[in-house]
Design an enzyme around this catalytic site. Structure first.
Site, short mmCIF file in Angstrom:
data_model
loop_
_atom_site.label_atom_id
_atom_site.label_comp_id
_atom_site.label_asym_id
_atom_site.label_seq_id
_atom_site.Cartn_x
_atom_site.Cartn_y
_atom_site.Cartn_z
N GLU A 161 8.18 4.58 -1.70
CA GLU A 161 8.77 4.05 -2.93
C GLU A 161 9.89 4.98 -3.41
O GLU A 161 10.98 4.52 -3.76
CB GLU A 161 7.70 3.92 -4.02
CG GLU A 161 6.74 2.76 -3.80
CD GLU A 161 5.61 2.73 -4.81
OE1 GLU A 161 5.04 1.66 -5.01
OE2 GLU A 161 5.29 3.80 -5.38
N LYS A 195 4.08 6.93 -10.74
CA LYS A 195 3.92 5.85 -9.78
C LYS A 195 3.06 6.36 -8.61
O LYS A 195 2.87 7.54 -8.44
CB LYS A 195 5.27 5.37 -9.24
CG LYS A 195 6.07 4.56 -10.24
CD LYS A 195 7.43 4.12 -9.70
CE LYS A 195 7.36 3.49 -8.33
NZ LYS A 195 6.43 2.34 -8.25
N THR A 244 5.81 -1.85 -4.29
CA THR A 244 4.42 -2.03 -3.86
C THR A 244 3.52 -2.03 -5.08
O THR A 244 3.74 -1.28 -6.03
CB THR A 244 4.01 -0.89 -2.91
OG1 THR A 244 4.78 -0.98 -1.71
CG2 THR A 244 2.53 -0.98 -2.56
N SER A 288 0.52 -4.49 -7.67
CA SER A 288 0.20 -5.83 -8.18
C SER A 288 1.38 -6.48 -8.89
O SER A 288 1.60 -7.70 -8.76
CB SER A 288 -1.00 -5.75 -9.13
OG SER A 288 -0.74 -4.85 -10.20
#
Length: 281
Positions: free
Chosen positions: A152, A143, A73, A75
């Site tokens: 994630e 993250k 997940t 950009s």
């Protein structure tokens, strides 16, 4: 008759053009010659998105048909998903199944006709590819600034290989060193209680804890896909012991997950202005 060689240089090649000079009779007027100049061409400046796409494309080279893939997940991960969709459309990849780490990744992948499933159905994942907010020299990561840290970490922990893709702005000497958010997902119940406790854990590092809001001037808390809040920790000094910090955070009741991804990355692909570098342990 005389001869002269003029060498022209450009960005990609060099060629030698023979120039022949002939004696001109005095009674013939020669036309006025305009000055001749060659301007050097500089390499195009790559944007941050260009660098992210370079790293994503390099990572997708590791994907093989028939794989179960963890889809990250953010950009940079979005470029990975786009590339996978293109390769499926052209037939260069087939029979892959994606395990998305957020609702928005699920929506993006579905729009590209990437077959999707869940960890319940596929508890073993061949390869996960995701971005990172910080990468230290040990390939440990921060993250979760995109809000998907819990899913994630679950998906990437279940993967045989985990490739991280990022641009060179994400490199730090120590985790927390960027001065940007290190997220901690907490239950909504008594979130202020945990915010104060989290800040207190790292008082010596000049830590400031803030509840994440939805943005755009709103005072409404950001809610994760799992219905939780996020407390962002901002450090004035890098975390000295990532594993110790992660253990202390996880020991707090009401903490769901933290954004320290330690010892998980198999390799990190960093795109910078000098090219793409693959970092491994």
């Amino acid at each position: 008759m005389a001869s002269l060689s003029l060498q022209l240089s450009s960005l990609h090649h060099t060629s030698t053009i023979p120039l022949v000079l002939r004696a001109t009779p005095r009674y013939i007027r020669t036309p006025t010659q305009k000055p001749f100049s060659i301007r050097s061409q500089s390499a195009p400046v790559l944007s941050q998105d260009d660098l992210k796409k370079l790293a994503a494309d390099k990572a997708v080279e590791s994907v093989k048909s028939g794989m179960i893939l963890g889809l990250g997940t953010g950009s940079t991960a979005a470029f990975v998903v786009d590339k996978l969709g293109q390769l499926l459309t052209t037939g260069q990849l087939s029979n892959i199944i994606g395990i998305p780490t957020s609702k928005r990744t699920q929506e993006q992948a579905a729009s590209l006709n990437i077959p999707l499933s869940t960890l319940d159905m596929h508890p073993h994942i061949d390869l996960a590819i995701d971005g990172a907010d910080e990468v230290d020299p040990n390939l440990d990561l921060v993250k979760g600034r995109g809000g998907a840290l819990l899913r994630e970490k679950m998906v990437e922990a279940a993967s045989s290989s985990f490739i991280v893709v990022a641009d060179d702005s994400k490199l730090v000497s120590g985790l927390g060193g960027s001065g940007l958010a290190m997220p901690v997902e907490v239950v909504q119940f008594c979130w202020k209680y945990n915010l104060v406790r989290l800040e207190g854990l790292f008082k010596e590092l000049g830590c400031e804890a803030k509840l994440r809001l939805v943005g755009d001037g709103s005072e409404k808390p950001y809610v994760t896909d799992n219905g939780n809040y996020i407390v962002d920790l901002f450090f004035k000094n890098p975390i000295k012991d990532g594993f110790g910090a992660g253990k202390e955070i996880s020991a707090l009741e009401g903490v769901v997950e933290h954004g320290l991804f330690l010892g998980m990355a198999t390799s990190v692909i960093i795109a910078g202005k000098s090219g793409v570098e693959v970092m491994t342990k």
